[in-house]
Design a protein around this motif. Structure first.
Motif, short mmCIF file in Angstrom:
data_model
loop_
_atom_site.label_atom_id
_atom_site.label_comp_id
_atom_site.label_asym_id
_atom_site.label_seq_id
_atom_site.Cartn_x
_atom_site.Cartn_y
_atom_site.Cartn_z
N ILE B 48 36.44 41.37 38.57
CA ILE B 48 37.17 40.31 39.24
C ILE B 48 37.74 39.33 38.22
N LEU B 49 36.92 38.99 37.21
CA LEU B 49 37.40 38.04 36.20
C LEU B 49 38.57 38.60 35.42
N GLY B 54 42.39 37.56 33.35
CA GLY B 54 42.88 38.37 32.25
C GLY B 54 41.81 38.82 31.27
N SER B 55 40.56 38.40 31.45
CA SER B 55 39.50 38.79 30.53
C SER B 55 38.16 38.59 31.22
N ASP B 56 37.17 39.39 30.82
CA ASP B 56 35.84 39.18 31.40
C ASP B 56 34.90 38.57 30.37
N HIS B 57 35.46 38.23 29.20
CA HIS B 57 34.63 37.66 28.15
C HIS B 57 34.62 36.13 28.29
N HIS B 58 33.48 35.57 28.65
CA HIS B 58 33.42 34.12 28.77
C HIS B 58 32.15 33.59 28.13
N VAL B 129 29.56 30.55 40.22
CA VAL B 129 30.02 30.61 38.84
C VAL B 129 31.43 30.04 38.78
N ALA B 130 31.65 29.14 37.84
CA ALA B 130 33.00 28.64 37.60
C ALA B 130 33.41 29.04 36.20
N ASP B 136 41.76 28.56 23.97
CA ASP B 136 40.74 29.21 23.14
C ASP B 136 40.03 30.37 23.83
N GLY B 137 40.10 30.43 25.13
CA GLY B 137 39.41 31.51 25.83
C GLY B 137 38.84 31.05 27.16
#
Lengths: 102, 154
Positions: B48-49, B54-58, B129-130, B136-137
């Motif tokens: 979903i992210l 555009g990315s699932d890296h958080h 989750v927010a 920067d990401g």
């Protein structure tokens, strides 16, 4: 009568916007008293602008509660500016309103 | 009159470009039209992210999620999200255990603060989750909400 109730208050250079929209926000998962699924009916997009300036676009799914509430804050507006707010839903219905920033 | 013609030309050119891209299979019509809606499908948080932001890296941090510890009614759970980061352009709010986890996504204009409050539906107890995006990401915050009566089905 508009489906949108909105207040925009300026304080120390920051405009705080609080809005309530009348809308069923049906997920399409619920079953009605007749045993049939209630069709999905929810707002997909809310837009806030001041003149040509884009302030906020909200993309909503059916996970937003019925009669949605939304608040946000932005800088750079003056008292008397008009904030316009509009929504559109998955069935193509829409509404919009304007409020003076006070 | 001249300027109108230019606008018209620009519009035609732009439409032409998209048309070519669609024709070449780069952008399928489904991609173009449904991209925004796709993130509101069933799927894992990562999927979903990826489609929403555009990315699932958080990275965890810089995002505060305010929500009740216990929600008696999952149909109406007040949630506030705030970040101390500069240059936030997007915010996504997800209910981790919902069948369609993404509740909403916000695009912030310049000068709009990374601070949003709304009310979401939660099917069962889970984290809210927010995830916020800036140059920067992606950064995230979460808060567990215990749901007494689920608010999605029924």
């Amino acid at each position: 009568m508009s489906s949108i109730r909105v207040r925009a208050q300026l304080k120390d250079g920051v405009t705080q916007v609080r809005t309530l929209i009348s809308h069923p926000m049906e997920t399409g998962q619920r079953t009605g008293s007749d045993g049939k699924k209630i069709p999905a009916h929810y707002i997909t997009k809310v837009q806030a602008r001041v003149g040509d300036r884009h302030v906020l676009t909200a993309h909503w799914g059916p996970g937003i509660s019925r009669n949605p509430y939304l608040s946000f804050e932005f800088e750079g507006a003056s008292a008397g500016d008009l904030l316009s707010l509009s929504w559109v839903d998955n069935l193509g219905e829409s509404d919009s309103t304007q409020v003076e920033i006070a | 009159m001249n300027s109108k013609r230019r606008v018209l030309l620009k519009g035609t050119l732009a439409a032409g470009t998209v048309g070519v891209a669609v024709g070449a299979g780069v952008l399928t019509p489904r991609n173009v039209l449904a991209e925004a809606r796709e993130a509101f499908q069933e799927g894992s948080m990562d999927e979903i992210l990826k489609s929403a932001l555009g990315s699932d890296h958080h990275e965890a941090g810089h995002v505060r999620v305010e929500a009740p510890n216990i929600a008696e009614n999952g149909a109406v759970v007040p949630v506030s999200v705030e970040s101390d980061l500069d240059g936030v352009t997007e915010i996504a709010i997800l209910a981790a255990a919902n069948s369609t986890p993404l509740t909403s996504r916000y695009e912030l204009g310049e000068g709009t603060r990374p601070k949003i409050s709304t009310r979401i539906k939660m099917g069962e107890t889970s984290d809210v989750v927010a995830v916020v995006k800036n140059g920067d990401g992606l950064y995230s915050g979460r808060k567990e909400v215990k749901v007494t009566v689920g608010g999605c089905g029924g």
